[in-house]
Design a protein around this motif. Structure first.
Motif, PDB file in Angstrom:
ATOM      1  N   UNK A 156     -27.870 -24.694 -52.945  1.00 27.93           N
ATOM      2  CA  UNK A 156     -27.329 -23.591 -53.745  1.00 27.93           C
ATOM      3  C   UNK A 156     -27.486 -22.235 -53.061  1.00 27.93           C
ATOM      4  N   UNK A 157     -28.681 -21.931 -52.560  1.00 26.97           N
ATOM      5  CA  UNK A 157     -28.918 -20.625 -51.950  1.00 26.97           C
ATOM      6  C   UNK A 157     -28.059 -20.431 -50.706  1.00 26.97           C
ATOM      7  N   UNK A 158     -27.944 -21.459 -49.888  1.00 27.88           N
ATOM      8  CA  UNK A 158     -27.132 -21.363 -48.677  1.00 27.88           C
ATOM      9  C   UNK A 158     -25.666 -21.153 -49.035  1.00 27.88           C
ATOM     10  N   UNK A 159     -25.172 -21.881 -50.015  1.00 23.65           N
ATOM     11  CA  UNK A 159     -23.779 -21.745 -50.438  1.00 23.65           C
ATOM     12  C   UNK A 159     -23.517 -20.313 -50.894  1.00 23.65           C
ATOM     13  N   UNK A 160     -24.400 -19.756 -51.700  1.00 26.76           N
ATOM     14  CA  UNK A 160     -24.204 -18.388 -52.193  1.00 26.76           C
ATOM     15  C   UNK A 160     -24.261 -17.370 -51.055  1.00 26.76           C
ATOM     16  N   UNK A 161     -25.193 -17.540 -50.119  1.00 25.93           N
ATOM     17  CA  UNK A 161     -25.270 -16.632 -48.969  1.00 25.93           C
ATOM     18  C   UNK A 161     -23.989 -16.689 -48.161  1.00 25.93           C
ATOM     19  N   UNK A 162     -23.468 -17.900 -47.931  1.00 29.78           N
ATOM     20  CA  UNK A 162     -22.262 -18.052 -47.120  1.00 29.78           C
ATOM     21  C   UNK A 162     -21.044 -17.470 -47.832  1.00 29.78           C
ATOM     22  N   UNK A 163     -20.964 -17.628 -49.144  1.00 25.83           N
ATOM     23  CA  UNK A 163     -19.833 -17.051 -49.897  1.00 25.83           C
ATOM     24  C   UNK A 163     -19.792 -15.529 -49.756  1.00 25.83           C
ATOM     25  N   UNK A 164     -20.957 -14.897 -49.622  1.00 23.48           N
ATOM     26  CA  UNK A 164     -21.051 -13.438 -49.540  1.00 23.48           C
ATOM     27  C   UNK A 164     -20.914 -12.911 -48.115  1.00 23.48           C
ATOM     28  N   UNK A 165     -20.938 -13.785 -47.112  1.00 24.07           N
ATOM     29  CA  UNK A 165     -20.847 -13.368 -45.720  1.00 24.07           C
ATOM     30  C   UNK A 165     -19.385 -13.405 -45.282  1.00 24.07           C
ATOM     31  N   UNK A 166     -18.818 -12.264 -44.866  1.00 26.47           N
ATOM     32  CA  UNK A 166     -17.414 -12.238 -44.447  1.00 26.47           C
ATOM     33  C   UNK A 166     -17.126 -13.249 -43.326  1.00 26.47           C
ATOM     34  N   UNK A 167     -16.042 -13.988 -43.479  1.00 28.83           N
ATOM     35  CA  UNK A 167     -15.641 -14.980 -42.478  1.00 28.83           C
ATOM     36  C   UNK A 167     -16.465 -16.254 -42.486  1.00 28.83           C
TER      37      UNK A 167
END
Length: 71
Positions: free
Chosen positions: A43-54
């Motif tokens: 969950x945490x990784x998915x949310x971090x990646x969603x917020x990182x451009x590209x």
């Protein structure tokens, strides 16, 4: 290092169910005790990646007869 090899016997497109990949996720560190969601994603990784451009998910478009190598 592990290598995944996909052989395309048909055209693969987002419209017919292409594999979803998350570029740059190999750069994240995941602790084994981190909780997984119902699809087995961290969950945490998915949310971090969603917020990182590209860095969000993308689906591969692979023509029939092509080979896709993933690490």
């Amino acid at each position: 290092m592990k290598l995944a090899v996909n052989f395309s016997i048909d055209d693969i497109t987002p419209q017919n169910g292409a594999t979803e990949v998350w570029p740059k996720t190999h750069r994240g560190t995941i602790k084994p005790e981190e909780s997984l969601d119902e699809q087995g994603a961290h969950k945490d990784l998915v949310e971090r990646m969603r917020k990182t451009p590209g860095s969000g998910p993308t689906q591969l478009a692979i023509p029939k007869g092509a080979v896709c190598l993933r690490d």
